[in-house]
Design an enzyme around this catalytic site. Structure first.
Site: not given
Ligand code: SAH
Length: 405
Positions: A240, A262, A287-288, A348
């Site tokens: 993420f 994603s 997708n994570a 969060c």
């Molecule tokens: N770590 C980042 C903030 C993450 S915010 C920082 O410090 O700047 C959450 C992120 O998760 C977003 O960028 C969103 O696009 C991503 N996201 C949401 N669902 C997801 C999924 N299922 N798989 C991968 N990424 C995802």
């Protein structure tokens, strides 16, 4: 005509005993269900709060639409709202001067925690981004005072307003696009800019206030980035990763960094950020959950893994599902960490308490038969202060732990 409260010339709002108890306990919100009378009170105005017997309890900002009808701004009668707002903005700025280090990007005003409920202001180098989340903060006279004070104190090149259409709807405010907040005397000044580069902990980031893909950082993680970089080593995975906040910091001490998200637009900015810092980072659009499973099955191993998902628990109602999601992520990450590896696990969701989150991480460790030692139990950066007695102001958890076997 609304009735006036006894202690001030403000229109009066009477609240129930339960509402008054909430204020006595130190909270600053009163819900609509605890309003006894608010006859003729205009939306978004300052009001004098009284209990059922007419005793004055303080001054608040009133919303005619939100479930949070009352947000307290002072235990005293406030006759000059403009002056109070100016003092609060100054107070917020001085607080940052005391606690913010190593950055030109930070939250300048954090709503209730800065005694300016409904107002968020972030600074990205020479640009400010403002969000008015309530009727009162959206009211023209209030905006004018706040914007003038911010301009006077911080001398930004421009102030952009970020509008969340959903919130305007909830507050029954007419729709408005995001945009630059115009200056009064446009002619004397240079044209306004909407992009800049900001720096945190020596790492540089692109920022676009308005055009195209909106960027902006998770400023609340700033101190956690630096902490993660202190422990990170070897091969690192930032799950993420958004625009690369953790990944770029990990690159300072790791031999190889992979960021996963994603969102393609987020990864495009992440890539520009890597270039800006002369870093070679691998970005993977996926997708994570799927990627962690596939990588674990394929036998990938890491020395550092960061998990920073979006808030899974948007309300109490989906807490159980959210906890399962967090557990799954932690499980998969722990399976892939080498002995002596570092897990940086963030959450969060306000609805998940720090203790609950620690339990989720602990359960995950037990399930995969690994021992975790917490080296840092962290939260949001200091420019997002936690106001004691207002639990909603505390939301970010960041556990940094060593995997020992
Ligand atoms: N770590 C980042 C903030 C993450 S915010 C920082 O410090 O700047 C959450 C992120 O998760 C977003 O960028 C969103 O696009 C991503 N996201 C949401 N669902 C997801 C999924 N299922 N798989 C991968 N990424 C995802």
């Amino acid at each position: 005509m609304p009735s006036k409260s006894a202690a001030s010339s403000l229109p009066a709002v009477k609240i129930s005993r339960r509402g008054a108890k909430r204020l006595q306990d130190g909270h600053v919100w009163v819900y609509r269900s605890d309003i006894v009378s608010a006859d003729g009170v205009a939306p978004g105005t300052a009001v004098g709060i009284t209990d059922e017997r007419g005793k004055f309890l303080g001054t608040a900002l009133y919303s005619s639409a939100s479930q949070i009808a009352i947000r307290m701004i002072s235990p005293h009668p406030v006759e000059d709202l403009g002056r109070l707002l100016r003092e609060r903005v100054q107070g917020a700025i001085s607080y940052r001067e005391r606690v913010v280090r190593d950055t030109d990007a930070y939250r300048v005003i954090f709503s209730e925690a800065d005694f300016l409920p409904g107002l968020i202001v972030d600074r990205y180098n020479d640009l400010l981004s403002l969000q008015a989340l309530t009727q009162a903060m959206d009211a023209e006279p209030v905006r004018k005072v706040i914007v003038a004070e911010l301009r006077g104190r911080l001398k930004p090149a421009a102030i952009a307003e970020r509008v969340d259409p959903r919130i305007r709807e909830l507050e029954q405010l007419p729709p408005r696009p995001s945009g630059l907040i115009q200056r009064d005397m446009q002619d004397e000044i240079q044209p306004e800019r909407t992009s800049t580069i900001f720096t945190m902990n020596g790492v540089r980031f692109h920022y676009e206030a308005l055009e195209g893909q909106k960027t902006g950082a998770f400023l609340d993680q700033r101190e956690n980035y630096a902490a993660a970089a202190r422990y990170a080593q070897g091969e690192a995975l930032d799950v993420f990763c958004y625009q690369g906040g953790f990944a770029l910091h990990l690159a300072q001490s790791c031999s190889k960094v992979t960021g996963v998200d994603s969102s393609r637009p987020a990864l495009e900015v992440a890539d520009r950020n890597a270039e800006l810092n002369g870093r070679d980072i691998e970005w993977v659009e996926a997708n994570a959950f799927d990627l962690l499973r596939d990588y674990a099955d394929a036998g990938h191993r890491y020395d550092t893994i960061v998990l920073d998902p979006p808030a899974f628990a948007k309300s109490k109602a989906n807490l159980e599902t959210a906890l399962r999601g967090y557990k799954e992520l932690n499980l998969r990450a722990l399976k892939m960490l080498r002995p002596g590896g570092i897990l940086v696990s963030c959450c969060c969701s306000y609805h998940v308490s720090p203790a609950q989150y620690r339990e989720v991480v602990g359960d995950s460790a037990r399930d995969v038969h690994r021992n975790l030692r917490i080296v840092e139990n962290r939260g949001q950066a200091k420019d997002h202060p936690i106001l004691l007695n207002v639990p909603e102001t505390e939301y970010l958890k960041c556990i940094i732990a060593y995997v020992s076997n």
